[in-house]
Design a protein around this motif. Structure first.
Motif, PDB file in Angstrom:
ATOM      1  N   LYS A   1      -5.456   9.638  -5.974  1.00 53.74           N
ATOM      2  CA  LYS A   1      -6.518   9.154  -6.868  1.00 53.74           C
ATOM      3  C   LYS A   1      -6.554   9.984  -8.159  1.00 53.74           C
ATOM      4  O   LYS A   1      -7.574  10.049  -8.845  1.00 53.74           O
ATOM      5  N   ALA A   2      -5.446  10.632  -8.483  1.00 59.34           N
ATOM      6  CA  ALA A   2      -5.406  11.525  -9.639  1.00 59.34           C
ATOM      7  C   ALA A   2      -5.739  10.784 -10.930  1.00 59.34           C
ATOM      8  O   ALA A   2      -5.373   9.613 -11.101  1.00 59.34           O
TER       9      ALA A   2
ATOM     10  N   ASP B   1       0.864  -1.184   0.000  1.00 62.38           N
ATOM     11  CA  ASP B   1       0.000   0.000   0.000  1.00 62.38           C
ATOM     12  C   ASP B   1       0.899   1.233   0.000  1.00 62.38           C
ATOM     13  O   ASP B   1       2.132   1.125   0.029  1.00 62.38           O
ATOM     14  N   TRP B   2       0.293   2.410  -0.015  1.00 63.34           N
ATOM     15  CA  TRP B   2       1.074   3.647  -0.142  1.00 63.34           C
ATOM     16  C   TRP B   2       2.097   3.790   0.980  1.00 63.34           C
ATOM     17  O   TRP B   2       3.251   4.136   0.744  1.00 63.34           O
TER      18      TRP B   2
ATOM     19  N   ARG C   1       4.357   0.222  -9.061  1.00 65.02           N
ATOM     20  CA  ARG C   1       3.378   0.104  -7.978  1.00 65.02           C
ATOM     21  C   ARG C   1       2.605   1.418  -7.813  1.00 65.02           C
ATOM     22  O   ARG C   1       1.390   1.401  -7.574  1.00 65.02           O
ATOM     23  N   GLN C   2       3.300   2.550  -7.955  1.00 67.77           N
ATOM     24  CA  GLN C   2       2.598   3.841  -7.867  1.00 67.77           C
ATOM     25  C   GLN C   2       1.515   3.921  -8.948  1.00 67.77           C
ATOM     26  O   GLN C   2       0.390   4.348  -8.688  1.00 67.77           O
ATOM     27  N   ILE C   3       1.874   3.501 -10.147  1.00 61.99           N
ATOM     28  CA  ILE C   3       0.899   3.575 -11.248  1.00 61.99           C
ATOM     29  C   ILE C   3      -0.288   2.658 -10.957  1.00 61.99           C
ATOM     30  O   ILE C   3      -1.447   3.035 -11.153  1.00 61.99           O
ATOM     31  N   ALA C   4       0.018   1.469 -10.461  1.00 61.14           N
ATOM     32  CA  ALA C   4      -1.076   0.523 -10.160  1.00 61.14           C
ATOM     33  C   ALA C   4      -1.995   1.091  -9.075  1.00 61.14           C
ATOM     34  O   ALA C   4      -3.220   0.961  -9.147  1.00 61.14           O
ATOM     35  N   LEU C   5      -1.406   1.734  -8.064  1.00 63.23           N
ATOM     36  CA  LEU C   5      -2.228   2.282  -6.965  1.00 63.23           C
ATOM     37  C   LEU C   5      -3.058   3.470  -7.441  1.00 63.23           C
ATOM     38  O   LEU C   5      -4.216   3.635  -7.052  1.00 63.23           O
TER      39      LEU C   5
END
Ligand code: URA
Length: 285
Positions: A126-127, A95-96, A204-208
């Motif tokens: 959530k951008a 997670d973040w 992972r950032q992109i997936a989140l």
């Protein structure tokens, strides 16, 4: 606002004067690009790299006091202590908070040795819009935030011209999270291996975030995201909607390059218009 007015506003916003700091070969490569007269009629598709049996090394906990210590001193007095590696497959589940924590102590590549601190990324988690740059420069390394120098000011103005604002429906990240420097301690583009080492974090950032549109700022971002041959010029990638893990990717020039080559700002505006069209055409808009 009509396209023409918006374009004028954009060019006004981008007329920031000679406040550019050189990053090195990446910008030179972009400068050497042939003019992009004809868009490439190809849609490329890239999927996030499948988990591989590769592991990330993470340092023992380092304190936030790092941010207050001069980089030269850190290199001299703080040897990086490594502990057993974290599998990439674990990064893909984080997670973040876990991701931020792991990035902040990463020692996967040698960039960790000279950083003041990592630069994770900033914005709305959530951008719908994700902007990806190359890597932190001197200012970013000091502040721990992406695009806070002159190039960042231009990026902020690009947001304004698009009717957007940093942190509102936008997220800014980089290919590498630590500042790459040359032997003279000047900014340089990340090496291929450094980019590859860091890629699981961005993946992972992109997936989140799961953005609607990704804008690749410059050659390093475009080639790393799209996994293309390093010889590919940005000019060949412009004007086409590429794909990363199914998400649309628009390639444009890096803001630092635009500060140096203002004649190409019109082309960058055309790229942002393509990005806005892509966004508007999506189900999320
Ligand atoms: N250039 C980048 O590519 N990223 C930053 O964060 C700053 C400058």
């Amino acid at each position: 606002m009509s396209d023409q007015n918006r374009r004028v506003a954009f060019l006004n916003e981008m007329g920031l004067g000679p406040v550019w700091s050189r990053r090195g070969a990446a910008t030179l490569l972009e400068q050497d690009d042939a003019p992009a007269d004809a868009p490439v009629p190809v849609i490329s598709s890239v999927t996030a790299s499948a988990p591989v049996e590769k592991e990330l090394r993470v340092a023992e906990n380092t304190s936030s006091a790092w941010a207050d210590v001069a980089p030269a001193k850190i290199a001299a007095i703080s040897p990086v202590v490594t502990k057993p590696t974290i599998p990439v497959t674990e990064v893909a589940q984080m997670d973040w908070e876990q991701l931020k924590s792991v990035v902040s102590t990463c020692t996967q590549c040698d960039l960790c040795k000279s950083r003041t601190q990592t630069v994770f990324g900033v914005g709305d988690q959530k951008a719908r819009w994700l902007f990806v740059g190359e890597g932190p420069g001197r200012n970013e390394d000091f502040q721990g935030l992406p695009f806070v120098g002159p190039a960042g000011k231009l990026l902020d103005n690009m947001f304004v011209a698009m009717g957007m604002k940093r942190g509102e429906n936008t997220y800014i990240a980089n290919i590498v999270k630590c500042r790459p420097t040359d032997s003279n301690k000047r900014d340089r583009p990340p090496a291929g291996e450094e980019s590859r080492s860091c890629m699981p974090y961005l993946e992972r950032q992109i997936a989140l975030i799961n953005p609607t549109v990704i804008v690749a700022l410059g050659k390093t971002a475009a080639l790393s995201l799209l996994k293309l041959d390093p010889a590919t010029p940005v000019s060949k990638l412009r004007g086409t909607v590429h794909r990363y893990a199914g998400l649309p990717v628009i390639v444009t020039y890096h803001p630092a390059y635009l500060l140096r080559s203002p004649a190409d700002k019109g082309k960058a505006w055309a790229d942002l218009c393509l990005a806005m069209q892509t966004y508007t055409g999506s189900a999320d808009a």
